[in-house]
Motif scaffolding. Structure first.
Motif, PDB file in Angstrom:
ATOM      1  N   ILE B  74      56.645  39.691 -63.657  1.00  0.00           N
ATOM      2  CA  ILE B  74      55.771  38.749 -64.356  1.00  0.00           C
ATOM      3  C   ILE B  74      56.496  38.275 -65.611  1.00  0.00           C
ATOM      4  O   ILE B  74      56.981  39.097 -66.399  1.00  0.00           O
ATOM      5  CB  ILE B  74      54.432  39.420 -64.731  1.00  0.00           C
ATOM      6  N   ALA B  75      56.584  36.951 -65.796  1.00  0.00           N
ATOM      7  CA  ALA B  75      57.264  36.413 -66.971  1.00  0.00           C
ATOM      8  C   ALA B  75      56.478  36.745 -68.239  1.00  0.00           C
ATOM      9  O   ALA B  75      55.247  36.794 -68.226  1.00  0.00           O
ATOM     10  CB  ALA B  75      57.417  34.900 -66.839  1.00  0.00           C
ATOM     11  N   ALA B  76      57.227  36.946 -69.334  1.00  0.00           N
ATOM     12  CA  ALA B  76      56.591  37.372 -70.591  1.00  0.00           C
ATOM     13  C   ALA B  76      55.606  36.328 -71.115  1.00  0.00           C
ATOM     14  O   ALA B  76      54.605  36.663 -71.744  1.00  0.00           O
ATOM     15  CB  ALA B  76      57.661  37.656 -71.641  1.00  0.00           C
ATOM     16  N   PHE B  77      55.897  35.038 -70.823  1.00  0.00           N
ATOM     17  CA  PHE B  77      55.034  33.979 -71.363  1.00  0.00           C
ATOM     18  C   PHE B  77      53.908  33.606 -70.419  1.00  0.00           C
ATOM     19  O   PHE B  77      53.227  32.617 -70.629  1.00  0.00           O
ATOM     20  CB  PHE B  77      55.870  32.734 -71.708  1.00  0.00           C
ATOM     21  N   SER B  78      53.709  34.400 -69.363  1.00  0.00           N
ATOM     22  CA  SER B  78      52.776  33.961 -68.328  1.00  0.00           C
ATOM     23  C   SER B  78      51.316  34.191 -68.700  1.00  0.00           C
ATOM     24  O   SER B  78      50.433  33.607 -68.088  1.00  0.00           O
ATOM     25  CB  SER B  78      53.090  34.674 -67.022  1.00  0.00           C
ATOM     26  N   GLN B 122      58.174  36.088 -58.412  1.00  0.00           N
ATOM     27  CA  GLN B 122      58.147  36.003 -59.873  1.00  0.00           C
ATOM     28  C   GLN B 122      56.914  35.202 -60.287  1.00  0.00           C
ATOM     29  O   GLN B 122      56.764  34.045 -59.887  1.00  0.00           O
ATOM     30  CB  GLN B 122      59.420  35.311 -60.368  1.00  0.00           C
ATOM     31  N   LEU B 124      55.132  33.046 -62.895  1.00  0.00           N
ATOM     32  CA  LEU B 124      55.530  32.245 -64.051  1.00  0.00           C
ATOM     33  C   LEU B 124      54.354  31.980 -64.974  1.00  0.00           C
ATOM     34  O   LEU B 124      54.503  31.905 -66.184  1.00  0.00           O
ATOM     35  CB  LEU B 124      56.144  30.921 -63.585  1.00  0.00           C
TER      36      LEU B 124
END
Lengths: 295, 245
Positions: B74-78, B122, B124
């Motif tokens: 999981i992207a940090a900014f998601s 992933q 986003l």
């Protein structure tokens, strides 16, 4: 990738030759001053920038250079500035996702993301556009913290170029909301009548300065010749790669030559810088023409 | 805060049995053998498939079927707050094992002995239903890689809010709802359930209500995915030159 359109035997022979002798395969192209993907030695791949692709981020950009794909997202937080008290802060983080190449899961390089993180961080901080004072909301009490996260989704060469482009695209698209700090220390939207500290903040969301945007061009050196914007295949065959970051205002902001058992001549370096300046014009045009969907 | 207004509308204006705007695409990444993006409202997931290729890793040699490996991140900014989840975070591992088990049921692994199929997902942007969206993206990428599967597999999330069954929960509904929720994936043609993950206490009859709604949701999602795959197949067929029938 999914469907091979060509199935003639001549092609499969070429494919076999390429697999068995990648160097020779490549050098045959090189001797004709061309490359397997049809480019000339100095020709770069097309780049594209799409802004505002991630709604959960404060600003975001999806960029491509050829197949290489990087997504950048910025998250803002308000923090108490420590030292110095009138500056905001920036934290860059680059990650290679498992999606980005077939080898990523079994031998994930540990030093590549750190190298990219450090280089992108240096490029952003080194540019004349970077003014940490502009991120200050009220000295000693509140300042913006900018978290810039980059994810490489597809790795086909020039990761640094792509990361720097993505970082600049996301930072350029960033809009800071006008806010004020109340006496109780809470951060509120500006324009509130209760505010009496007399500071004048712009009332519209404002952008960071865009002067001197750093952009990078990586060149590979194969047989003493410079190959601009190499694919991952070309990078793996190259004796070394040189990454040049310029700011479009006549400054070189970084020039990385990782050694690799090859010495470079100063003529090479000069060639790299000239090529990087040309590439900067290209990339900057792509960057400036990208519009966020809402604006 | 009430998740359903007196008129029966949800916070984002949807009716209880309404899906969010669904967008998907295949062949979105250049390096992978199969790739896809899947968007459900603000949730956005990307998936890539590498393989089938000669067995990778230690234990996969001499297998009678394909070894399916999954990674999930999981992207940090998601999410609304920036968060970096480690690979060993419980939430990551949970989705990862769900993806793997679901794909094992879906892929005809016995046709590809001694191979490895890597499926990477992933996230986003996360706005609820990420498990279902991830599975849909993974399935599309598997299909794009040309890997034989049993049937088209589609997933969705349903929940019970103020005794009303709702389809396709967003982040806020997932967090605020105190009612039960159900993530279901099914083979939409065979009408067989592949994944059924129900959480929260509910009356026995409620299970059936939710499962029925989930089936409708999976069919709708499946229909959209099928049309994306068909469009892509048409494009590939035409790229080979005029099609003779």
């Amino acid at each position: 990738m999914t469907a091979r359109v060509d199935s003639a035997p001549a092609d499969s022979q070429a494919e076999a030759f390429k697999r068995l002798y990648p160097d020779q395969y490549y050098r045959r192209f090189l001797s004709q001053n061309t490359r397997p993907d049809g480019r000339s030695l100095t020709q770069t791949r097309p780049a594209s920038v799409v802004l505002g692709v991630i709604t959960s981020a404060d600003s975001s950009a999806l960029i491509k250079i050829g197949n290489t794909t990087v997504i950048a997202g910025v998250k803002l937080e308000v923090l108490m500035p420590k030292d110095p008290p009138d500056q905001g802060c920036l934290q860059v983080n680059v990650e290679l996702t498992t999606l980005c190449s077939p080898e990523m899961r079994d031998n994930r390089p540990t030093e590549v993301p750190s190298f990219l993180t450090q280089q992108v961080d240096a490029a952003v901080r080194g540019s004349s556009a970077w003014q940490p004072q502009a991120l200050c909301i009220q000295a000693g009490r509140a300042a913006w913290a900018v978290y810039l996260d980059l994810y490489v989704l597809c790795a086909d060469g020039v990761l640094l170029d792509a990361c720097v482009l993505a970082a600049m695209a996301a930072l350029n698209a960033l809009r800071l909301a006008p806010v004020d700090v109340t006496d109780a220390g809470n951060v509120v939207a500006a324009g509130n009548d209760a505010m009496t500290d007399g500071t004048s903040h712009p009332q519209q969301p404002y952008a960071l300065s865009k002067q001197g945007t750093p952009l990078t061009l990586t060149c590979a050196v194969i047989d003493d010749r410079l190959i601009a914007d190499p694919s991952s295949e070309e990078e793996s065959l190259a004796a070394t790669v040189v990454s040049t970051t310029v700011d479009g205002q006549g400054h070189v902001m970084g020039l990385q030559h990782a050694g690799g058992g090859v010495e470079l001549s100063t003529a090479h370096l000069q060639q790299c810088i000239t090529a990087a300046q040309d590439r900067h014009t290209d990339l900057f045009r792509v960057l400036s023409s990208a519009q966020p969907p809402d604006h | 805060m009430e998740l359903l207004s007196p008129e029966g509308l949800r916070q984002d204006g949807r009716r209880p049995r309404e899906l969010r705007n669904l967008q998907s695409a295949v062949d979105t990444l250049g390096n992978a053998d199969g790739s896809a993006t899947f968007e459900l409202g603000n949730t956005k997931v990307m998936a890539a498939v590498f393989g089938p290729r000669a067995a990778q890793g230690k234990s996969s040699g001499g297998r009678r079927d394909a070894d399916i490996r999954c990674e999930f991140a999981i992207a940090a900014f998601s999410q609304s707050e920036r968060k970096q989840l480690s690979k060993r975070d419980r939430r990551i591992l949970e989705v990862r094992s769900m993806l793997k088990e679901a794909l094992k049921a879906n892929v005809l692994a016995e046709l590809m002995p001694g191979t490895t199929i890597d499926v990477y997902v992933q996230v986003l942007a996360a706005d609820g239903s990420i498990g279902a969206a991830s599975l849909n993206a993974a399935f599309l990428a598997v299909a794009d890689a040309g890997i034989p599967v049993k049937d088209l597999m589609a997933a969705c999330v349903v929940g019970l809010v103020q005794d009303t069954p709702i389809l396709d929960l967003n982040q806020m509904e997932e967090q605020m709802s105190r009612g039960p929720s159900l993530m279901m994936a099914m083979h939409v043609g065979l009408k067989k359930i592949v994944v059924f993950q129900a959480d929260g206490r509910m009356p026995v009859e409620g299970v059936e209500t939710l499962a029925e709604l989930a089936e409708g949701g999976c069919q709708a999602v499946g229909k959209a995915m099928r049309s994306v795959l068909l469009d892509n197949t048409r494009k590939l067929a035409l790229a080979r030159g005029p099609v003779r029938l």
